[in-house]
Write a protein that holds these residues in place. Sequence first.
Motif, mmCIF file in Angstrom:
data_model
loop_
_atom_site.group_PDB
_atom_site.id
_atom_site.type_symbol
_atom_site.label_atom_id
_atom_site.label_comp_id
_atom_site.label_asym_id
_atom_site.label_seq_id
_atom_site.Cartn_x
_atom_site.Cartn_y
_atom_site.Cartn_z
ATOM 1 N N TRP A 196 0.857 -1.195 0.000
ATOM 2 C CA TRP A 196 0.000 0.000 0.000
ATOM 3 C C TRP A 196 0.891 1.242 0.000
ATOM 4 C CZ3 TRP A 196 -5.179 0.920 -0.419
ATOM 5 C CH2 TRP A 196 -5.642 2.205 -0.086
ATOM 6 N N CYS A 197 0.623 2.167 -0.936
ATOM 7 C CA CYS A 197 1.377 3.417 -1.002
ATOM 8 C C CYS A 197 0.672 4.451 -0.140
ATOM 9 C CB CYS A 197 1.483 3.906 -2.445
ATOM 10 S SG CYS A 197 2.353 5.506 -2.574
ATOM 11 N N THR A 198 1.363 4.951 0.880
ATOM 12 C CA THR A 198 0.749 5.913 1.807
ATOM 13 C C THR A 198 0.591 7.289 1.171
ATOM 14 O OG1 THR A 198 2.920 6.491 2.724
ATOM 15 C CG2 THR A 198 1.699 4.713 3.809
ATOM 16 N N ILE A 199 1.319 7.543 0.060
ATOM 17 C CA ILE A 199 1.201 8.832 -0.630
ATOM 18 C C ILE A 199 0.044 8.794 -1.628
ATOM 19 C CG2 ILE A 199 2.396 10.574 -2.007
ATOM 20 C CD1 ILE A 199 3.539 10.153 0.793
ATOM 21 N N CYS A 200 0.040 7.759 -2.463
ATOM 22 C CA CYS A 200 -1.010 7.632 -3.474
ATOM 23 C C CYS A 200 -2.319 7.111 -2.891
ATOM 24 C CB CYS A 200 -0.559 6.690 -4.590
ATOM 25 S SG CYS A 200 0.923 7.259 -5.465
ATOM 26 N N GLU A 201 -2.230 6.529 -1.684
ATOM 27 C CA GLU A 201 -3.395 5.918 -1.031
ATOM 28 C C GLU A 201 -4.026 4.881 -1.958
ATOM 29 O OE1 GLU A 201 -5.746 9.435 0.391
ATOM 30 O OE2 GLU A 201 -5.418 8.462 2.335
ATOM 31 N N GLU A 202 -3.177 3.953 -2.418
ATOM 32 C CA GLU A 202 -3.631 2.936 -3.346
ATOM 33 C C GLU A 202 -2.805 1.671 -3.147
ATOM 34 O OE1 GLU A 202 -5.231 3.302 -7.854
ATOM 35 O OE2 GLU A 202 -3.123 3.851 -7.557
ATOM 36 N N GLY A 203 -3.466 0.524 -3.402
ATOM 37 C CA GLY A 203 -2.790 -0.749 -3.278
ATOM 38 C C GLY A 203 -2.093 -1.137 -4.566
ATOM 39 N N PHE A 204 -1.021 -1.950 -4.438
ATOM 40 C CA PHE A 204 -0.258 -2.393 -5.611
ATOM 41 C C PHE A 204 0.094 -3.865 -5.466
ATOM 42 C CE2 PHE A 204 0.486 2.149 -5.476
ATOM 43 C CZ PHE A 204 0.398 2.530 -6.813
ATOM 44 N N CYS A 205 -0.046 -4.578 -6.588
ATOM 45 C CA CYS A 205 0.403 -5.968 -6.614
ATOM 46 C C CYS A 205 1.927 -5.972 -6.749
ATOM 47 C CB CYS A 205 -0.257 -6.727 -7.761
ATOM 48 S SG CYS A 205 0.230 -6.118 -9.410
ATOM 49 N N GLY A 206 2.534 -7.143 -6.782
ATOM 50 C CA GLY A 206 3.988 -7.225 -6.821
ATOM 51 C C GLY A 206 4.591 -6.550 -8.037
ATOM 52 N N GLU A 207 4.000 -6.787 -9.215
ATOM 53 C CA GLU A 207 4.545 -6.226 -10.465
ATOM 54 C C GLU A 207 4.372 -4.702 -10.497
ATOM 55 O OE1 GLU A 207 2.982 -8.095 -13.914
ATOM 56 O OE2 GLU A 207 3.514 -10.130 -13.257
ATOM 57 N N CYS A 208 3.178 -4.263 -10.112
ATOM 58 C CA CYS A 208 2.903 -2.820 -10.147
ATOM 59 C C CYS A 208 3.743 -2.072 -9.119
ATOM 60 C CB CYS A 208 1.418 -2.553 -9.918
ATOM 61 S SG CYS A 208 0.358 -3.113 -11.274
ATOM 62 N N GLU A 209 4.073 -2.744 -8.024
ATOM 63 C CA GLU A 209 4.930 -2.112 -7.023
ATOM 64 C C GLU A 209 6.298 -1.816 -7.612
ATOM 65 O OE1 GLU A 209 7.239 -3.119 -2.833
ATOM 66 O OE2 GLU A 209 5.966 -4.640 -3.773
ATOM 67 N N LYS A 210 6.844 -2.789 -8.378
ATOM 68 C CA LYS A 210 8.153 -2.604 -9.009
ATOM 69 C C LYS A 210 8.099 -1.429 -9.982
ATOM 70 C CE LYS A 210 9.507 -7.475 -8.672
ATOM 71 N NZ LYS A 210 9.819 -8.703 -9.464
ATOM 72 N N TYR A 211 7.006 -1.386 -10.756
ATOM 73 C CA TYR A 211 6.855 -0.308 -11.729
ATOM 74 C C TYR A 211 6.724 1.041 -11.017
ATOM 75 C CZ TYR A 211 4.944 2.464 -15.565
ATOM 76 O OH TYR A 211 4.745 3.435 -16.501
ATOM 77 N N HIS A 212 6.003 1.032 -9.900
ATOM 78 C CA HIS A 212 5.788 2.254 -9.122
ATOM 79 C C HIS A 212 7.113 2.792 -8.591
ATOM 80 C CE1 HIS A 212 3.020 4.977 -7.081
ATOM 81 N NE2 HIS A 212 3.665 4.794 -5.920
#
Length: 559
Positions: free
Chosen positions: A24-40
Amino acid sequence: MASRLNISCGSCGYEDISKNAKKWCTICEEGFCGECEKYHKSMKVTRDHKMISIEDYRRIENISINLNCEIHGKKLDLYCKKHDTAVCVVCIPLDHKSCSASDVISIDDASKNAKQSSALLDLEGTISATIDNVKHCIKDQEIALTNVDQDEKTIRKTITDTRKNLNEYLDKIERKLLLDLKSKHGNCKSEILKILNKLRQIEKEVEKLREETLQMKRFASDLQVFLGTRHLNKTMSKKIGSLKEEIRSCTKNRMEIDVNHVISSLENEVKLFGEIKVIETMANLQLKDAKTDQAQIQIPGFSQSIQNVTLKLQQKFDIKGSFQPISGCLVLPDDRIIVADYWGTGELMEYNNDGQHIRDIPVSGKPHSLTIVDTDRIAVTYGEFEYLEIINTKNTSERKRVNCSDNCWGISYQDQKLYVIVLQQGIVVIDLNGKTLNTIDINVYNVYNITTTSDRIYFTDTESNTVHCCSMTGQEIWVFKDQSISNPRGISVDHNQNVFVVGETSKNLILIHHDGKDSKVLLTGSDGLKSPYAVNYNNKKKIICLGYKAGSVAFYQVS
């Protein structure tokens, strides 16, 4: 906010792909799966965003923190130091035109090391203090609930006892009245029967004379009738004389009852068995400020002037076998008085409120200071013997001994804790199981007496002739020193946190205002004080128990 069941990856959801988020990104206030986290993380603009696990997010999921401006809907990117508020880019030209460039900084700079900031520490302190305040208020109201339940039981018993006593008394006076009725009825009846028997006897005798007259008329000769008539007339005259005598003294007795007017009017005038009154008094709850532990919200009546306080002597009595100043005294909730005679007999004694000695409570040393723990229990220190005891005054075999590291003198009970003056240590805080919870680092070399309230500690220093008030953590609030008192000893506090102190050398009792700035001398040597040592104020009864001279105790009503 995401569902409590699962949190979906926001980026995948944008592409109509359903995946569960791992971070979970505390700035974007959005959840991310493993792949999207890497991209983020790979993107420069979001590389420094803080990512936390979904499990950690769950802990703060329900904490509502808005990262966007409530007015303009934009992200809160800036912070105005002048107005102490987070703002968006639209807020600056509209509401912060007068603010200098140095006043407005990025929100990231402002929030650096926020977890170590004084603001967060103050918040935590405020929360902790508020919880303590609420617990104290809850405890106070729980005690009030217990008291009102006890009041109900007491009143119910009073009603039952009153009715019982009234019935018993009415039965008693009824029996007395019935006995009186029986006696007077018997006397009246006896008098009537006595007269009635005499009249019946006369009736028989006259009937007999009439019969004799008839027989004489029928069968006797004229001479017999002539002589008999004269004889019977004399007899008849006597009978008539007797009858007149009886009639003259004859009375007709009747009986009636005159019911006491109080009883006869009871039904008409007494409409209520009694009246239940609810007596409202201020709870005197005081909230402690987290920062100083001193600032308090004052309850109405807290600042009552001590200059209006007066004492009225109720009673004086001597302590059995004692010729020294008593070291401690207590007035228990049931009016029993406990006296500690450390300097004299070395006994712990119990007296009633008439000053009569009830008994000596068994002790294993010389008792110095006393404090009330609850209705039945007291705590006693033994000075140079280096221990204290918690004693059940109604079952003295029930006691707990707590050893101290050095001489232990003054003692006070507050909120399930004992505050004890221990030489070389300070004020030692002990729970009722004997476990040391804390030690307040205060120089107690010349301190022998202490008392406490829910948020303050008070003690006297005989060497410096001072009276001290500090917070429960030992932070000094005020120190009182005045030429009116020397060698201060016993100390006690009233419901307004005004402090009673005895001066052993100055031979007086003074009252110090709760702010430590004003005082009043209540008693002096001219009132009989000579080397006074112990004092105890009973808040409920507003009575002072004072060891006013060697081997003697006095009671004063406070008004």
